[in-house]
Write a protein that holds these residues in place. Structure first.
Motif, mmCIF file in Angstrom:
data_model
loop_
_atom_site.group_PDB
_atom_site.id
_atom_site.type_symbol
_atom_site.label_atom_id
_atom_site.label_comp_id
_atom_site.label_asym_id
_atom_site.label_seq_id
_atom_site.Cartn_x
_atom_site.Cartn_y
_atom_site.Cartn_z
ATOM 1 N N VAL A 309 0.814 -1.215 0.000
ATOM 2 C CA VAL A 309 0.000 0.000 0.000
ATOM 3 C C VAL A 309 0.851 1.271 0.000
ATOM 4 C CG1 VAL A 309 -0.235 0.165 2.507
ATOM 5 C CG2 VAL A 309 -2.068 1.027 1.017
ATOM 6 N N THR A 310 2.076 1.192 0.517
ATOM 7 C CA THR A 310 2.949 2.372 0.520
ATOM 8 C C THR A 310 3.718 2.522 -0.796
ATOM 9 O OG1 THR A 310 4.712 1.068 1.555
ATOM 10 C CG2 THR A 310 3.273 2.349 3.023
ATOM 11 N N GLY A 311 3.525 1.584 -1.724
ATOM 12 C CA GLY A 311 4.258 1.605 -2.976
ATOM 13 C C GLY A 311 4.179 2.919 -3.735
ATOM 14 N N PRO A 312 2.986 3.513 -3.889
ATOM 15 C CA PRO A 312 2.888 4.778 -4.617
ATOM 16 C C PRO A 312 3.681 5.918 -3.982
ATOM 17 C CG PRO A 312 0.741 3.733 -4.513
ATOM 18 C CD PRO A 312 1.645 2.948 -3.603
ATOM 19 N N PHE A 313 4.091 5.754 -2.724
ATOM 20 C CA PHE A 313 4.872 6.797 -2.055
ATOM 21 C C PHE A 313 6.337 6.415 -1.894
ATOM 22 C CE2 PHE A 313 0.484 6.987 -0.531
ATOM 23 C CZ PHE A 313 0.161 8.288 -0.874
ATOM 24 N N ASP A 314 6.711 5.258 -2.422
ATOM 25 C CA ASP A 314 8.087 4.783 -2.268
ATOM 26 C C ASP A 314 8.919 5.268 -3.459
ATOM 27 O OD1 ASP A 314 10.464 3.498 -1.920
ATOM 28 O OD2 ASP A 314 9.621 1.480 -1.735
ATOM 29 N N PHE A 315 9.570 6.415 -3.266
ATOM 30 C CA PHE A 315 10.423 6.996 -4.299
ATOM 31 C C PHE A 315 11.895 6.717 -4.024
ATOM 32 C CE2 PHE A 315 6.538 9.434 -4.777
ATOM 33 C CZ PHE A 315 6.457 9.686 -6.149
ATOM 34 N N SER A 316 12.174 5.659 -3.277
ATOM 35 C CA SER A 316 13.565 5.325 -2.958
ATOM 36 C C SER A 316 14.296 4.882 -4.224
ATOM 37 C CB SER A 316 13.613 4.207 -1.912
ATOM 38 O OG SER A 316 13.012 3.026 -2.399
ATOM 39 N N PRO A 317 15.601 5.145 -4.316
ATOM 40 C CA PRO A 317 16.360 4.805 -5.534
ATOM 41 C C PRO A 317 16.229 3.345 -5.942
ATOM 42 C CG PRO A 317 17.677 6.175 -4.072
ATOM 43 C CD PRO A 317 16.442 5.809 -3.305
ATOM 44 N N LYS A 318 16.256 2.452 -4.962
ATOM 45 C CA LYS A 318 16.193 1.021 -5.256
ATOM 46 C C LYS A 318 14.879 0.654 -5.928
ATOM 47 C CE LYS A 318 16.449 -3.513 -2.990
ATOM 48 N NZ LYS A 318 16.658 -4.215 -1.688
ATOM 49 N N ARG A 319 13.766 1.122 -5.379
ATOM 50 C CA ARG A 319 12.454 0.750 -5.924
ATOM 51 C C ARG A 319 12.193 1.433 -7.256
ATOM 52 N NH1 ARG A 319 10.386 -2.947 -6.184
ATOM 53 N NH2 ARG A 319 8.173 -2.528 -5.828
ATOM 54 N N ILE A 320 12.651 2.668 -7.419
ATOM 55 C CA ILE A 320 12.469 3.349 -8.709
ATOM 56 C C ILE A 320 13.182 2.570 -9.808
ATOM 57 C CG2 ILE A 320 13.019 5.416 -10.055
ATOM 58 C CD1 ILE A 320 10.685 5.808 -8.134
ATOM 59 N N GLN A 321 14.417 2.177 -9.554
ATOM 60 C CA GLN A 321 15.178 1.428 -10.546
ATOM 61 C C GLN A 321 14.555 0.065 -10.816
ATOM 62 O OE1 GLN A 321 17.569 2.667 -12.430
ATOM 63 N NE2 GLN A 321 17.605 0.730 -13.560
ATOM 64 N N GLN A 322 14.078 -0.603 -9.769
ATOM 65 C CA GLN A 322 13.438 -1.904 -9.942
ATOM 66 C C GLN A 322 12.202 -1.790 -10.834
ATOM 67 O OE1 GLN A 322 12.705 -3.164 -5.901
ATOM 68 N NE2 GLN A 322 14.624 -4.327 -5.775
ATOM 69 N N ARG A 323 11.432 -0.743 -10.639
ATOM 70 C CA ARG A 323 10.215 -0.576 -11.448
ATOM 71 C C ARG A 323 10.553 -0.275 -12.907
ATOM 72 N NH1 ARG A 323 8.364 2.767 -6.696
ATOM 73 N NH2 ARG A 323 7.177 1.311 -5.391
ATOM 74 N N ILE A 324 11.560 0.548 -13.135
ATOM 75 C CA ILE A 324 11.963 0.844 -14.516
ATOM 76 C C ILE A 324 12.386 -0.450 -15.216
ATOM 77 C CG2 ILE A 324 13.685 2.002 -15.946
ATOM 78 C CD1 ILE A 324 13.673 4.300 -13.894
ATOM 79 N N GLU A 325 13.179 -1.258 -14.534
ATOM 80 C CA GLU A 325 13.634 -2.520 -15.116
ATOM 81 C C GLU A 325 12.470 -3.473 -15.341
ATOM 82 O OE1 GLU A 325 16.575 -3.867 -12.388
ATOM 83 O OE2 GLU A 325 18.060 -2.348 -12.962
ATOM 84 N N ALA A 326 11.504 -3.502 -14.405
ATOM 85 C CA ALA A 326 10.336 -4.378 -14.557
ATOM 86 C C ALA A 326 9.484 -3.940 -15.741
ATOM 87 C CB ALA A 326 9.501 -4.365 -13.276
ATOM 88 N N GLY A 327 9.325 -2.632 -15.923
ATOM 89 C CA GLY A 327 8.552 -2.130 -17.051
ATOM 90 C C GLY A 327 9.177 -2.514 -18.374
ATOM 91 N N TYR A 328 10.488 -2.395 -18.460
ATOM 92 C CA TYR A 328 11.207 -2.768 -19.680
ATOM 93 C C TYR A 328 11.035 -4.260 -19.945
ATOM 94 C CZ TYR A 328 15.002 -3.142 -23.076
ATOM 95 O OH TYR A 328 15.735 -3.383 -24.206
ATOM 96 N N ARG A 329 11.173 -5.062 -18.906
ATOM 97 C CA ARG A 329 11.046 -6.521 -19.032
ATOM 98 C C ARG A 329 9.637 -6.922 -19.478
ATOM 99 N NH1 ARG A 329 10.660 -8.497 -13.405
ATOM 100 N NH2 ARG A 329 8.480 -7.894 -13.796
ATOM 101 N N ASP A 330 8.622 -6.405 -18.785
ATOM 102 C CA ASP A 330 7.248 -6.790 -19.078
ATOM 103 C C ASP A 330 6.797 -6.304 -20.454
ATOM 104 O OD1 ASP A 330 7.241 -7.914 -16.586
ATOM 105 O OD2 ASP A 330 6.076 -6.327 -15.630
ATOM 106 N N ALA A 331 7.246 -5.121 -20.851
ATOM 107 C CA ALA A 331 6.905 -4.623 -22.191
ATOM 108 C C ALA A 331 7.523 -5.523 -23.251
ATOM 109 C CB ALA A 331 7.379 -3.188 -22.361
ATOM 110 N N GLY A 332 8.749 -5.972 -23.005
ATOM 111 C CA GLY A 332 9.401 -6.870 -23.951
ATOM 112 C C GLY A 332 8.622 -8.165 -24.126
#
Length: 349
Positions: A309-332
């Motif tokens: 539930v706190t995900g939308p407020f988690d702007f930590s470097p680790k989670r931001i990078q993880q989401r970018i990588e997940a988006g690239y992976r899932d789009a592929g």
């Protein structure tokens, strides 16, 4: 050569919007992906506006703005604390209100002035409003309760930072945004997937092949909650994801009707009263039905990584990078089986 158009639909979800950066990076690697229409709500509206009106390279601007959105502490903090740092503010998005003496009249906990500055830094709104690419963002009118659509091709009003801010004015954290004499909240409150605005801005000609790329930040499916924290998490997922499932189900039913309309249209070719035929084909309702044929080809790219539930407020470097990588992976994965479209890309009218 047949004609084709693509549309990109971006959801809202706060820090989960980093996932869209990865998706967009992967889609741009497709030789035949050239969106004619982009729609967004909340953080999706920010990403969409960057894509259409960036002062420099759109992809570079997206990556830079998300570096700005990332929250770090000035000193080392435990990993368990880092996801919560943004509750004390985000230097490029929002800051806590300090007018404590006026708390009785507060309608939000934060001030979004920093985001306005970031939008003006990265986006050339004059160029955005002249772009042949159509951009539409949604916001909820606080007084009427209706969702309104603002776009860069409207003859009535040009897009400016207020429209992007309005689309992301999620209460009670963020303040209402005033446009003219009306006040707006986050459009995701009522519809977190601006699918219809995209369909309505594509070429209604049924001979134009249309693809809609929908980025889902919240999953439809989830586990049964076992505590109150998980209850809040599951409510958030269901509220922000259910409308898309309803839209797609409705669209498939509409497609059955449209198939009948198409057969009628073919039969009209042999009608003797061509004046009446043209009247039917030019009727706005007939053309709107034809637009919904776009839903024959929806490519849904869904974030299936676990978020709390706190995900939308988690702007930590680790989670931001993880989401970018997940988006690239899932789009592929989503586009890996798509044939390259050998179609002429139609201009946006």
């Amino acid at each position: 050569m047949k004609k084709a158009q693509d549309a990109l639909i971006l959801q809202g979800g706060g820090a989960l919007g980093a996932y869209e950066v990865g998706v967009i990076r992967r889609l741009k690697e497709m030789e035949d992906f050239q969106p004619a229409v982009i729609t967004g709500v909340s953080i999706g509206a920010v990403n969409a506006a960057i894509l259409v009106g960036a002062r420099d390279n759109p992809m570079a601007a997206l990556e830079s703005i998300w570096e700005d959105f990332t929250v770090t502490a000035p000193w080392p903090v435990p990993d368990v604390v880092e996801p919560y740092l943004s509750l004390f503010g985000n230097q490029s998005l929002y800051r806590p209100r300090m007018d404590l003496a006026a708390w009785a009249r507060w309608t939000s906990y934060y001030d979004t002035t920093p985001l306005r500055g970031v939008l003006e830094k990265y986006i050339d709104f004059a160029a955005l409003n002249k772009s042949p690419m159509k951009l539409a963002v949604t916001a909820a009118n606080v007084q009427s309760g209706a969702v309104e659509v603002f776009d860069n091709h409207s003859p009535k009003q040009k897009l400016n930072p207020d429209h992007i801010l309005a689309s992301g004015s999620l209460p009670p954290g963020f303040p209402m945004t005033k446009i003219g004499q009306q006040y707006y909240w986050d459009g995701g409150l009522f519809d977190n997937t601006p699918l219809q605005p995209a369909i309505e801005r594509l070429d209604p000609d049924p001979s134009v092949r249309k693809r809609l790329f929908v980025v889902k930040l919240f999953p439809n499916e989830g586990a049964v909650p076992e505590n109150m924290f998980q209850v809040s998490d599951r409510i958030l997922e269901m509220v922000f994801s259910s409308k898309l499932a309803h839209d797609v189900a409705t669209a498939h039913r509409i497609n059955e009707y449209i198939d009948v309309i198409r057969r009628i249209d073919e039969a009209l070719d042999t009608a003797t009263d061509q004046k009446a035929v043209q009247g039917i084909r030019k009727h706005p309702a007939f053309q709107r039905l034809q637009q919904y044929m776009a839903l024959e080809e929806i490519i849904c790219i869904e974030n299936k990584d676990p978020e709390i539930v706190t995900g939308p407020f988690d702007f930590s470097p680790k989670r931001i990078q993880q989401r970018i990588e997940a988006g690239y992976r899932d789009a592929g994965l989503a586009v890996s089986g798509l044939p390259v479209q050998q179609y002429a890309r139609t201009p946006v009218g």
